[in-house]
Design a protein around this motif. Sequence first.
Motif, PDB file in Angstrom:
ATOM      1  N   TYR A   1       7.058  14.685   1.422  1.00 26.11           N
ATOM      2  CA  TYR A   1       8.318  14.620   2.173  1.00 26.11           C
ATOM      3  C   TYR A   1       9.242  13.539   1.609  1.00 26.11           C
ATOM      4  CZ  TYR A   1       6.426  17.684   5.832  1.00 26.11           C
ATOM      5  OH  TYR A   1       5.910  18.756   6.521  1.00 26.11           O
ATOM      6  N   PHE A   2      10.488  13.535   2.067  1.00 26.02           N
ATOM      7  CA  PHE A   2      11.480  12.560   1.631  1.00 26.02           C
ATOM      8  C   PHE A   2      11.061  11.142   2.018  1.00 26.02           C
ATOM      9  CE2 PHE A   2      15.542  15.408   1.571  1.00 26.02           C
ATOM     10  CZ  PHE A   2      15.057  16.026   0.446  1.00 26.02           C
ATOM     11  N   THR A   3      11.147  10.225   1.067  1.00 26.93           N
ATOM     12  CA  THR A   3      10.937   8.801   1.326  1.00 26.93           C
ATOM     13  C   THR A   3      12.009   8.036   0.541  1.00 26.93           C
ATOM     14  OG1 THR A   3       9.317   8.703  -0.481  1.00 26.93           O
ATOM     15  CG2 THR A   3       8.464   8.984   1.759  1.00 26.93           C
ATOM     16  N   PRO A   4      13.262   8.086   0.998  1.00 25.48           N
ATOM     17  CA  PRO A   4      14.358   7.437   0.263  1.00 25.48           C
ATOM     18  C   PRO A   4      14.094   5.958  -0.003  1.00 25.48           C
ATOM     19  CG  PRO A   4      15.194   8.791   2.062  1.00 25.48           C
ATOM     20  CD  PRO A   4      13.714   8.708   2.236  1.00 25.48           C
ATOM     21  N   ASN A   5      14.199   5.576  -1.254  1.00 23.26           N
ATOM     22  CA  ASN A   5      13.965   4.186  -1.673  1.00 23.26           C
ATOM     23  C   ASN A   5      12.577   3.687  -1.266  1.00 23.26           C
ATOM     24  OD1 ASN A   5      16.675   3.903  -2.715  1.00 23.26           O
ATOM     25  ND2 ASN A   5      17.377   3.708  -0.600  1.00 23.26           N
TER      26      ASN A   5
ATOM     27  N   SER B   1       0.833  -1.205   0.000  1.00 22.12           N
ATOM     28  CA  SER B   1       0.000   0.000   0.000  1.00 22.12           C
ATOM     29  C   SER B   1       0.868   1.255   0.000  1.00 22.12           C
ATOM     30  CB  SER B   1      -0.925  -0.002   1.224  1.00 22.12           C
ATOM     31  OG  SER B   1      -1.875  -1.034   1.123  1.00 22.12           O
ATOM     32  N   LEU B   2       1.943   1.229   0.760  1.00 21.16           N
ATOM     33  CA  LEU B   2       2.860   2.373   0.792  1.00 21.16           C
ATOM     34  C   LEU B   2       3.523   2.563  -0.572  1.00 21.16           C
ATOM     35  CD1 LEU B   2       4.472   1.812   4.307  1.00 21.16           C
ATOM     36  CD2 LEU B   2       3.069   3.764   3.622  1.00 21.16           C
ATOM     37  N   GLY B   3       3.764   1.449  -1.256  1.00 18.33           N
ATOM     38  CA  GLY B   3       4.374   1.519  -2.583  1.00 18.33           C
ATOM     39  C   GLY B   3       3.488   2.183  -3.618  1.00 18.33           C
ATOM     40  N   LYS B   4       2.182   2.277  -3.335  1.00 15.13           N
ATOM     41  CA  LYS B   4       1.249   2.925  -4.264  1.00 15.13           C
ATOM     42  C   LYS B   4       1.243   4.442  -4.115  1.00 15.13           C
ATOM     43  CE  LYS B   4      -1.948  -1.017  -3.914  1.00 15.13           C
ATOM     44  NZ  LYS B   4      -3.308  -1.409  -3.456  1.00 15.13           N
ATOM     45  N   ILE B   5       1.795   4.945  -3.005  1.00 11.91           N
ATOM     46  CA  ILE B   5       1.771   6.385  -2.738  1.00 11.91           C
ATOM     47  C   ILE B   5       2.786   7.081  -3.646  1.00 11.91           C
ATOM     48  CG2 ILE B   5       2.027   8.180  -0.989  1.00 11.91           C
ATOM     49  CD1 ILE B   5      -0.296   6.256  -0.483  1.00 11.91           C
TER      50      ILE B   5
ATOM     51  N   ASN C   1      10.961   4.352   1.425  1.00 11.51           N
ATOM     52  CA  ASN C   1      10.869   4.055   2.858  1.00 11.51           C
ATOM     53  C   ASN C   1      10.016   5.108   3.561  1.00 11.51           C
ATOM     54  OD1 ASN C   1      11.208   3.319   5.489  1.00 11.51           O
ATOM     55  ND2 ASN C   1      13.438   3.539   5.522  1.00 11.51           N
ATOM     56  N   PHE C   2       8.859   4.686   4.074  1.00 15.40           N
ATOM     57  CA  PHE C   2       7.943   5.598   4.762  1.00 15.40           C
ATOM     58  C   PHE C   2       8.082   5.512   6.279  1.00 15.40           C
ATOM     59  CE2 PHE C   2       6.050   5.772   0.614  1.00 15.40           C
ATOM     60  CZ  PHE C   2       5.376   6.990   0.564  1.00 15.40           C
ATOM     61  N   GLU C   3       9.108   4.824   6.750  1.00 16.98           N
ATOM     62  CA  GLU C   3       9.322   4.753   8.199  1.00 16.98           C
ATOM     63  C   GLU C   3       9.405   6.178   8.756  1.00 16.98           C
ATOM     64  OE1 GLU C   3       8.874   2.457  10.792  1.00 16.98           O
ATOM     65  OE2 GLU C   3      10.553   1.231  10.067  1.00 16.98           O
ATOM     66  N   GLY C   4       8.657   6.431   9.816  1.00 21.06           N
ATOM     67  CA  GLY C   4       8.652   7.754  10.441  1.00 21.06           C
ATOM     68  C   GLY C   4       7.395   8.552  10.162  1.00 21.06           C
ATOM     69  N   TYR C   5       6.687   8.193   9.083  1.00 18.06           N
ATOM     70  CA  TYR C   5       5.519   8.984   8.656  1.00 18.06           C
ATOM     71  C   TYR C   5       4.170   8.349   9.019  1.00 18.06           C
ATOM     72  CZ  TYR C   5       8.945  11.463   5.749  1.00 18.06           C
ATOM     73  OH  TYR C   5      10.019  12.196   5.308  1.00 18.06           O
ATOM     74  N   LEU C   6       4.190   7.137   9.566  1.00 13.78           N
ATOM     75  CA  LEU C   6       2.935   6.469   9.917  1.00 13.78           C
ATOM     76  C   LEU C   6       2.546   6.924  11.326  1.00 13.78           C
ATOM     77  CD1 LEU C   6       3.540   2.900   8.464  1.00 13.78           C
ATOM     78  CD2 LEU C   6       2.733   4.981   7.339  1.00 13.78           C
ATOM     79  N   TYR C   7       1.740   7.966  11.374  1.00 18.65           N
ATOM     80  CA  TYR C   7       1.529   8.659  12.640  1.00 18.65           C
ATOM     81  C   TYR C   7       0.801   7.792  13.672  1.00 18.65           C
ATOM     82  CZ  TYR C   7       1.045  12.444  15.900  1.00 18.65           C
ATOM     83  OH  TYR C   7       1.154  13.223  17.021  1.00 18.65           O
ATOM     84  N   PRO C   8       1.373   7.706  14.893  1.00 17.64           N
ATOM     85  CA  PRO C   8       0.748   6.913  15.957  1.00 17.64           C
ATOM     86  C   PRO C   8      -0.488   7.612  16.521  1.00 17.64           C
ATOM     87  CG  PRO C   8       2.691   8.064  16.792  1.00 17.64           C
ATOM     88  CD  PRO C   8       2.645   8.315  15.307  1.00 17.64           C
ATOM     89  N   GLU C   9      -1.619   6.943  16.421  1.00 16.77           N
ATOM     90  CA  GLU C   9      -2.889   7.575  16.802  1.00 16.77           C
ATOM     91  C   GLU C   9      -3.948   6.473  16.917  1.00 16.77           C
ATOM     92  OE1 GLU C   9      -4.704   9.841  18.268  1.00 16.77           O
ATOM     93  OE2 GLU C   9      -3.977  11.484  16.982  1.00 16.77           O
TER      94      GLU C   9
END
Length: 317
Positions: free
Chosen positions: A142-146, A133-137, A148-156
């Motif tokens: 913001y920066f997503t090197p290679n 699913s992240l690969g479809k974005i 990589n969406f680590e850091g952007y999946l907001y805890p809520e």
Amino acid sequence: MKKKVLIFLLFILVLFLSIFKVYSYKTDVKKNYKVTVNLKVGTNLNNIFKQIGIGDSIFFKVFLKYEKNSGKNIKAGFYELDGEYSYKNILQMMEEGRVKYTILTIPEGYSIKEIGKLLQERKIGSEEGLKKSLGKIKDFPYFTPNGNFEGYLYPETYYLSVDTNEDEIVKAMLGQFLKKFPSEKYLNKKIFYEKLIMASIIEREAQLKEEKALMSSVFNNRLKKDMKLGSDATVNYIYDYTKRRMYYKDLKIDSPYNTYMYKGLPPAPISNPDYDSVIAAINPAVTDYLFFVVTSNGKHTFTKTYKEHLEVQKKSK
């Protein structure tokens, strides 16, 4: 002639009142329903109403068009009708958005792998599905090197449709991140990404909100002095956070995420931090601290010298 006209008008009035009475009855009368429908954005309303079993009623069609603005105020969502409802009840429910939710809480500091495991435990997704699913974005600001969406999946805590999937979950988490950190507010995306990496470390290291800015000052002071960050959390990320305690042998693993081995920040975030951690990374406290050690109940003692650091460690054992 006048009498005939009067009789005709009276007939029309009676007919109108009769139709109105039947119409009012039809829109107010309650019938038993046991059906669930998933009303997604762009879904044809007529199809949804037919699934419910009311779409073919002329009285419902009139009610929908002239009293409910053709359904323009209806909100998307997963609706469950189990009991007695009138046309008015059904449309009021949909206008108020009283949908049936599944509640998903993403804890602060979870990594993508941990979130994937959580989805699998809840039987609403998987790590593989999450990454797909992240690969479809394609238009994330913001920066997503290679990719990589680590850091952007907001805890809520998220309220999602009961038949939710990874696409919906990803959309919710990234959307919440952008609400917290609008891209137009943080113009230098490179600097912001560095702060996000720092925030992800703070999130895994700090247990108390009031210590996050102090911890940020420690890591920033170390960077300024060209010292290694020396964060256990970055090393544990390599082990997928399976280590309850880090030993010296664990610190020997060769990886750019090993901040005992390599100077500077790791190449990407190691977790998904909350708002307070990101703000702490952006605005660290002004201190001379270079070390910290946990002493009791998640609380840390901050020190300026290695000698002080060792003394605190001895006392805390």
